[in-house]
Design a protein around this motif. Structure first.
Motif, PDB file in Angstrom:
ATOM      1  N   TRP A  58      24.870  53.505  12.587  1.00 55.43           N
ATOM      2  CA  TRP A  58      23.995  52.365  12.851  1.00 55.43           C
ATOM      3  C   TRP A  58      24.113  51.429  11.664  1.00 55.43           C
ATOM      4  CZ3 TRP A  58      18.649  55.000  14.157  1.00 55.43           C
ATOM      5  CH2 TRP A  58      18.797  55.849  15.253  1.00 55.43           C
ATOM      6  N   CYS A  59      24.218  50.125  11.915  1.00 57.61           N
ATOM      7  CA  CYS A  59      24.294  49.162  10.820  1.00 57.61           C
ATOM      8  C   CYS A  59      23.701  47.824  11.249  1.00 57.61           C
ATOM      9  CB  CYS A  59      25.728  48.985  10.343  1.00 57.61           C
ATOM     10  SG  CYS A  59      26.858  48.338  11.583  1.00 57.61           S
ATOM     11  N   LYS A  60      23.336  47.029  10.264  1.00 58.42           N
ATOM     12  CA  LYS A  60      22.843  45.680  10.538  1.00 58.42           C
ATOM     13  C   LYS A  60      24.001  44.869  11.104  1.00 58.42           C
ATOM     14  CE  LYS A  60      19.413  45.551   6.878  1.00 58.42           C
ATOM     15  NZ  LYS A  60      18.969  44.892   5.646  1.00 58.42           N
ATOM     16  N   ALA A  61      23.653  43.927  11.940  1.00 57.80           N
ATOM     17  CA  ALA A  61      24.684  43.056  12.517  1.00 57.80           C
ATOM     18  C   ALA A  61      24.195  41.617  12.453  1.00 57.80           C
ATOM     19  CB  ALA A  61      24.972  43.454  13.960  1.00 57.80           C
ATOM     20  N   PRO A  62      25.103  40.670  12.318  1.00 54.51           N
ATOM     21  CA  PRO A  62      24.719  39.259  12.325  1.00 54.51           C
ATOM     22  C   PRO A  62      24.004  38.897  13.628  1.00 54.51           C
ATOM     23  CG  PRO A  62      27.001  39.504  11.630  1.00 54.51           C
ATOM     24  CD  PRO A  62      26.550  40.846  12.142  1.00 54.51           C
ATOM     25  N   PRO A  63      23.173  37.873  13.610  1.00 50.81           N
ATOM     26  CA  PRO A  63      22.451  37.467  14.820  1.00 50.81           C
ATOM     27  C   PRO A  63      23.398  37.285  16.011  1.00 50.81           C
ATOM     28  CG  PRO A  63      21.650  36.234  12.935  1.00 50.81           C
ATOM     29  CD  PRO A  63      22.858  37.018  12.461  1.00 50.81           C
ATOM     30  N   GLY A  64      23.034  37.900  17.132  1.00 51.31           N
ATOM     31  CA  GLY A  64      23.822  37.791  18.353  1.00 51.31           C
ATOM     32  C   GLY A  64      24.947  38.799  18.498  1.00 51.31           C
ATOM     33  N   ALA A  65      25.367  39.409  17.403  1.00 47.80           N
ATOM     34  CA  ALA A  65      26.510  40.331  17.446  1.00 47.80           C
ATOM     35  C   ALA A  65      26.208  41.586  18.252  1.00 47.80           C
ATOM     36  CB  ALA A  65      26.956  40.698  16.037  1.00 47.80           C
ATOM     37  N   GLN A  66      25.000  42.112  18.121  1.00 46.33           N
ATOM     38  CA  GLN A  66      24.640  43.327  18.845  1.00 46.33           C
ATOM     39  C   GLN A  66      24.858  43.135  20.347  1.00 46.33           C
ATOM     40  OE1 GLN A  66      20.556  44.214  20.065  1.00 46.33           O
ATOM     41  NE2 GLN A  66      20.645  45.931  18.607  1.00 46.33           N
ATOM     42  N   ASP A  67      24.331  42.062  20.889  1.00 46.18           N
ATOM     43  CA  ASP A  67      24.443  41.801  22.316  1.00 46.18           C
ATOM     44  C   ASP A  67      25.900  41.647  22.741  1.00 46.18           C
ATOM     45  OD1 ASP A  67      23.157  41.322  24.884  1.00 46.18           O
ATOM     46  OD2 ASP A  67      23.851  39.251  24.665  1.00 46.18           O
ATOM     47  N   VAL A  68      26.667  40.920  21.960  1.00 44.26           N
ATOM     48  CA  VAL A  68      28.074  40.695  22.286  1.00 44.26           C
ATOM     49  C   VAL A  68      28.837  42.019  22.294  1.00 44.26           C
ATOM     50  CG1 VAL A  68      30.228  39.658  21.442  1.00 44.26           C
ATOM     51  CG2 VAL A  68      28.126  38.309  21.463  1.00 44.26           C
ATOM     52  N   LEU A  69      28.640  42.840  21.274  1.00 44.94           N
ATOM     53  CA  LEU A  69      29.367  44.103  21.174  1.00 44.94           C
ATOM     54  C   LEU A  69      28.986  45.069  22.298  1.00 44.94           C
ATOM     55  CD1 LEU A  69      29.182  44.614  17.319  1.00 44.94           C
ATOM     56  CD2 LEU A  69      31.239  44.134  18.651  1.00 44.94           C
ATOM     57  N   VAL A  70      27.689  45.203  22.542  1.00 48.78           N
ATOM     58  CA  VAL A  70      27.228  46.132  23.580  1.00 48.78           C
ATOM     59  C   VAL A  70      27.712  45.701  24.958  1.00 48.78           C
ATOM     60  CG1 VAL A  70      25.184  47.093  24.718  1.00 48.78           C
ATOM     61  CG2 VAL A  70      25.259  46.943  22.222  1.00 48.78           C
ATOM     62  N   ARG A  71      27.663  44.409  25.243  1.00 49.67           N
ATOM     63  CA  ARG A  71      28.143  43.928  26.554  1.00 49.67           C
ATOM     64  C   ARG A  71      29.660  44.096  26.680  1.00 49.67           C
ATOM     65  NH1 ARG A  71      24.622  40.349  29.574  1.00 49.67           N
ATOM     66  NH2 ARG A  71      22.680  40.074  28.424  1.00 49.67           N
ATOM     67  N   ALA A  72      30.380  43.881  25.593  1.00 52.28           N
ATOM     68  CA  ALA A  72      31.839  43.947  25.640  1.00 52.28           C
ATOM     69  C   ALA A  72      32.349  45.382  25.788  1.00 52.28           C
ATOM     70  CB  ALA A  72      32.438  43.313  24.392  1.00 52.28           C
ATOM     71  N   ASP A  73      31.677  46.343  25.153  1.00 49.95           N
ATOM     72  CA  ASP A  73      32.178  47.716  25.170  1.00 49.95           C
ATOM     73  C   ASP A  73      31.030  48.716  25.014  1.00 49.95           C
ATOM     74  OD1 ASP A  73      33.666  50.022  25.077  1.00 49.95           O
ATOM     75  OD2 ASP A  73      34.978  49.370  23.454  1.00 49.95           O
TER      76      ASP A  73
END
Length: 125
Positions: A58-73
């Protein structure tokens, strides 16, 4: 003599440890006396190892990155409990992550956590 397998294949936590501890003033501590390592800079957590088998990062992510990563993969990335609402991203280490991508995530999390002068001392990469 047989070839040695890379640390990433043999032990994903060892690979995360190697990435984290290469950063300025990074240190490892167990979380609350448990068996989950955390990686900190000046006592602030930037990476946590979690999951029943220590098979998640688990790590901090820049704003919006979490959603992009989870949706992508969603097989590799997820919104972790507790810290997910704060924008942290989870990485399933046994899902054969791209170690280059993991390193980028760790470095971003470190930059978001460390004081600016310390972040400026990060090795290039």
């Amino acid at each position: 003599m047989p070839k040695r397998r890379p640390a990433a294949k043999a032990d994903p936590v060892a690979r995360v440890r190697e990435i984290c501890l290469a950063l300025p003033e990074a240190e490892e501590r167990l979380f609350g006396g448990h068996t989950h390592p955390t990686f900190r800079v000046r006592n602030r957590i930037f990476v946590m190892i979690a999951g029943a088998a220590n098979d998640e990062m688990w790590c901090k992510a820049p704003p919006g990155a979490q959603d992009v990563l989870v949706r992508a993969d969603p097989r590799r990335f997820f919104k972790p409990p507790y810290v997910g609402p704060k924008g942290w991203v989870g990485v399933r280490l046994r899902a054969e992550p791209s170690w280059e991508h993991v390193e980028d995530l760790v470095r971003d999390s470190y930059r978001m956590t460390a004081p600016k002068r310390l972040s400026a001392r990060m090795p290039p990469g």
